[in-house]
Motif scaffolding. Sequence first.
Motif, PDB file in Angstrom:
ATOM      1  N   ALA A  76       0.182  61.766  37.874  1.00 53.94           N
ATOM      2  CA  ALA A  76      -0.915  62.716  38.019  1.00 53.94           C
ATOM      3  C   ALA A  76      -0.391  64.135  37.830  1.00 53.94           C
ATOM      4  CB  ALA A  76      -1.552  62.567  39.403  1.00 53.94           C
ATOM      5  N   PHE A  77      -1.180  64.972  37.111  1.00 60.09           N
ATOM      6  CA  PHE A  77      -0.754  66.355  36.859  1.00 60.09           C
ATOM      7  C   PHE A  77      -1.978  67.207  36.571  1.00 60.09           C
ATOM      8  CE2 PHE A  77      -1.009  64.284  32.809  1.00 60.09           C
ATOM      9  CZ  PHE A  77      -1.403  65.251  31.907  1.00 60.09           C
ATOM     10  N   ASP A  78      -1.757  68.498  36.466  1.00 60.50           N
ATOM     11  CA  ASP A  78      -2.811  69.450  36.135  1.00 60.50           C
ATOM     12  C   ASP A  78      -2.959  69.497  34.617  1.00 60.50           C
ATOM     13  OD1 ASP A  78      -4.481  71.584  35.717  1.00 60.50           O
ATOM     14  OD2 ASP A  78      -3.224  73.067  36.723  1.00 60.50           O
ATOM     15  N   VAL A 109       0.830  70.331  44.354  1.00 64.10           N
ATOM     16  CA  VAL A 109       1.565  70.045  43.121  1.00 64.10           C
ATOM     17  C   VAL A 109       1.530  71.292  42.248  1.00 64.10           C
ATOM     18  CG1 VAL A 109       1.780  68.542  41.110  1.00 64.10           C
ATOM     19  CG2 VAL A 109       0.912  67.618  43.280  1.00 64.10           C
ATOM     20  N   ARG A 111       2.178  73.854  39.005  1.00 62.22           N
ATOM     21  CA  ARG A 111       2.103  73.723  37.554  1.00 62.22           C
ATOM     22  C   ARG A 111       3.502  73.424  37.019  1.00 62.22           C
ATOM     23  NH1 ARG A 111      -1.260  76.132  33.719  1.00 62.22           N
ATOM     24  NH2 ARG A 111      -2.884  75.902  35.294  1.00 62.22           N
ATOM     25  N   CYS A 114       4.475  66.912  38.551  1.00 62.62           N
ATOM     26  CA  CYS A 114       3.552  65.780  38.560  1.00 62.62           C
ATOM     27  C   CYS A 114       3.880  64.893  39.754  1.00 62.62           C
ATOM     28  CB  CYS A 114       3.639  64.975  37.264  1.00 62.62           C
ATOM     29  SG  CYS A 114       5.229  64.128  37.033  1.00 62.62           S
ATOM     30  N   CYS A 127      -4.192  68.235  40.966  1.00 64.88           N
ATOM     31  CA  CYS A 127      -4.083  67.310  39.829  1.00 64.88           C
ATOM     32  C   CYS A 127      -5.479  66.818  39.420  1.00 64.88           C
ATOM     33  CB  CYS A 127      -3.218  66.105  40.169  1.00 64.88           C
ATOM     34  SG  CYS A 127      -1.497  66.519  40.531  1.00 64.88           S
TER      35      CYS A 127
END
Length: 440
Positions: A76-78, A109, A111, A114, A127
């Motif tokens: 999961a990430f931005d 989390v 930038r 992840c 995220c």
Amino acid sequence: MTTLNTFSGSAASLSQFDPQALPVSAAQAIVLQWVTPLAGSERVPLREALARVLAVDVISPIDVPAHDNSAMDGYAFDSGALAQAAQDGALTLTIAGKAFAGHPYLGDVARGACVRIMTGAPMPAGCDTVVPQERVTLDQTGESASIRFSARASSPGANRRRRGEDLARGGVALRAGRELRASDIGLLASLGLVEVEVKRRLRVAFFSTGDELRSPGEPLDAGCIYDSNRYTLGAMLRRLNVEAIDLGMVRDEPDALAATLKQAAASADVVLTSGGVSVGEADFTRTQLQTLGDVTFWGLAMRPGRPLAFGRIWSGGHPGAGRPALLFGLPGNPVATMVSFYQIVRPALIAMSGATPQPVPLIPARCEAPIKKRAGRTEFQRGVAERDARGQWRVTPTGSQSSGALSTMSEANCFIVLAHESADLDAGDAVDVMLFDGLV
């Protein structure tokens, strides 16, 4: 795929038909006009609610899912990082931690970072996108780890299930009148419910008539037969999840029959009899129905199943006295009893239970043998249907179509439905079949 036609006229327009040879579609319409859905309800545990009919709408008390979560195993990430990676086409993210279903990642989390995430785990703060694990390259150096993947491997919001996406809090999860299936029980459990309000079970009393009948296990006297109809009716009723009341066998004596009919009306919503509705000297059901209540029709343009009485009886012995119950006087031949039940009685019981009867689909098929058929009646012949090498349906009649040949009913897997106006058919002609699966 089509469905069996139903008569759409009003009660007044039905007078054009002969009550001793009513078309099947008209009889179905009359019966449903007489049906009143049950008013009572009760609350039952979810484990006991299968096949029961919902009495009220079920309103979701929560959002389902309760939080944004991952639709697959991955990272999961931005998604804002994807735009930054557009220039070189690749993205490198540091792994900040892990998230599991039931064990969320609680930190923020940043930038460029992840979180390793598993299916169903809540999305970490910050995220909004998940890249599948099979699309990344993992780089592990000591205690630090990172992933690298192509920007084309993901898109903003990918593989994220949103809060309330399935059901929003306050929304209708299931409508009243629904017959609960296994999937519905699971849905109700997912809302945290432990019980549900359902219609009370329909009470159906049934018995067989005839001096010649003996119960299985008893010796057969000369001219006697075993009572199969009562066992068949009991089994068909159990499939509908009603409260079945077995009143046994009744001799061909008017007083005994009248007493049993009044007892049945006093204890049940619907009364089913088998035998005694033709024109024989010992066939008393129809005459007793005329005495104890109202007769709407007593014969159908149907084969098998022509002699069928329908109306209302009263526990007090005459119309308006005591407690009323609908009565179906079914024919005595075993296959005719089953055909009459499935085509006329079953939809009425479903409607009285509070559910909406769904037309049974008719499937077009090629008939593999010629069939003799007289125009002016609907016929339900027993058949074996199967698909050929091209996936097309074909059907073969199962030998004797006698209304007493119960063995061919067991052999069959469908009814071959021959329309009211149709006549003889040749091998290769198109017919409609009604599969037993889900019906019988």
